[in-house]
Write a protein that holds these residues in place. Structure first.
Motif, PDB file in Angstrom:
ATOM      1  N   SER A  45       0.827  -1.075   0.081  1.00 35.59           N
ATOM      2  CA  SER A  45      -0.193  -0.140  -0.048  1.00 35.59           C
ATOM      3  C   SER A  45       0.785   1.028   0.097  1.00 35.59           C
ATOM      4  N   THR A  46       0.384   2.310  -0.378  1.00 32.02           N
ATOM      5  CA  THR A  46       1.030   3.675  -0.295  1.00 32.02           C
ATOM      6  C   THR A  46       1.711   3.846   1.111  1.00 32.02           C
ATOM      7  N   GLU A  47       0.828   3.569   2.257  1.00 31.35           N
ATOM      8  CA  GLU A  47       1.288   3.786   3.508  1.00 31.35           C
ATOM      9  C   GLU A  47       2.504   2.866   3.851  1.00 31.35           C
ATOM     10  N   GLN A  48       2.582   1.407   3.522  1.00 29.46           N
ATOM     11  CA  GLN A  48       3.428   0.539   3.668  1.00 29.46           C
ATOM     12  C   GLN A  48       4.870   1.101   2.911  1.00 29.46           C
TER      13      GLN A  48
ATOM     14  N   VAL B  26       7.757   6.203  -4.068  1.00 33.48           N
ATOM     15  CA  VAL B  26       6.668   5.219  -3.641  1.00 33.48           C
ATOM     16  C   VAL B  26       5.553   4.904  -4.692  1.00 33.48           C
ATOM     17  N   ASP B  27       5.369   5.535  -5.626  1.00 36.19           N
ATOM     18  CA  ASP B  27       4.629   5.162  -6.768  1.00 36.19           C
ATOM     19  C   ASP B  27       5.034   3.898  -7.473  1.00 36.19           C
ATOM     20  N   PHE B  28       6.483   3.779  -7.583  1.00 38.48           N
ATOM     21  CA  PHE B  28       7.226   3.015  -8.070  1.00 38.48           C
ATOM     22  C   PHE B  28       6.866   1.608  -7.300  1.00 38.48           C
ATOM     23  N   MET B  29       7.210   1.769  -5.968  1.00 40.44           N
ATOM     24  CA  MET B  29       7.264   0.533  -5.374  1.00 40.44           C
ATOM     25  C   MET B  29       5.818  -0.180  -5.008  1.00 40.44           C
ATOM     26  N   THR B  30       4.674   0.697  -5.121  1.00 42.85           N
ATOM     27  CA  THR B  30       3.393   0.360  -5.075  1.00 42.85           C
ATOM     28  C   THR B  30       2.845  -0.133  -6.623  1.00 42.85           C
ATOM     29  N   SER B  31       3.619  -0.073  -7.668  1.00 43.13           N
ATOM     30  CA  SER B  31       3.202  -0.151  -9.162  1.00 43.13           C
ATOM     31  C   SER B  31       3.112  -1.608  -9.437  1.00 43.13           C
TER      32      SER B  31
END
Ligand code: UDP
Length: 143
Positions: free
Chosen positions: A43-46, A64-69
Motif C-alpha cells: 500500500s502507499t502507507e507501507q 513510492v509510486d514505483f514501489m506500489t506499481s
C-alpha cells in the motif's frame, strides 16, 4: 566474519520481468539461505513507511509510486557477512555504475527502477526485517 541476516526486495520492475527465480538462483549460488519470503503488493502507507528516511528527497513520491506499481518479493537472506555480500551482488544504486554481473547491471533499467533492494547495515537490516516479518516467520535452516 559473522552469520548475519539481511532484507532483500525484488522490486516491481524485476517481478514484472519474471526474473524472481533467476535472482533467487544468484542468492543461493552465493551461499545465502532464504529464511523467510513473501510476495506482497505494498500500500502507499507501507511504501512510505519503509522509505521514511527518504521522505524529504525529491524522488520520494516517484519512489513510492514505483514501489506500489506491482507486487514485490520480500525475503530474508542469511549467511556469513550477509549485509555487505548481498550489497555486492546487487551492485550500485545507479545501474550505469553497477559492475558487470551484478543484479542491477543485469536487471535494472534506471536509478529509479533498479530491480532490487538490500539493507545497507546490520542496524537497518534488523529494522527492515521486522518491518515485514514477525520473529516466528523467520525459519531456522538447520538441515
Ligand atoms: N532512488 C531514486 N532516485 C535517486 C536515488 C534513489 O529513485 O536519485 C531510489 C532507488 O530506487 C533506490 C532507493 O531510492 O534504490 C533508495 O536509495 P538509496 O540511496 O538508499 O539506494 P540503495 O540503498 O537502494 O542502493
Amino acid at each position: 566474519m559473522a552469520l548475519e541476516r539481511t532484507l532483500s526486495i525484488i522490486k516491481p520492475d524485476a517481478v514484472g520481468k519474471n526474473v524472481i527465480g533467476a535472482i533467487y538462483n544468484r542468492f543461493e549460488t552465493a551461499g545465502f539461505r532464504i529464511v523467510a519470503a513473501k510476495m506482497m503488493h505494498l500500500s502507499t502507507e507501507q511504501a512510505e513507511g519503509f522509505y521514511a528516511e527518504h521522505k524529504e528527497r525529491p524522488f520520494f513520491r516517484a519512489l513510492v509510486d514505483f514501489m506500489t506499481s506491482g507486487p514485490i518479493m520480500v525475503q530474508v537472506l542469511e549467511g556469513e557477512d550477509a549485509v555487505k555480500r548481498h550489497r555486492d551482488i546487487m551492485g550500485a544504486t545507479n545501474p550505469t555504475d553497477a559492475l558487470a554481473g551484478t543484479l542491477r547491471a543485469d536487471y535494472a533499467v534506471s536509478i529509479d527502477e533498479n530491480a532490487v533492494h538490500g539493507s545497507d547495515a546490520l542496524e537497518s537490516a534488523a529494522r527492515e526485517i521486522a518491518y515485514f516479518f514477525t520473529e516466528e516467520e523467520l525459519c531456522a535452516r538447520t538441515r
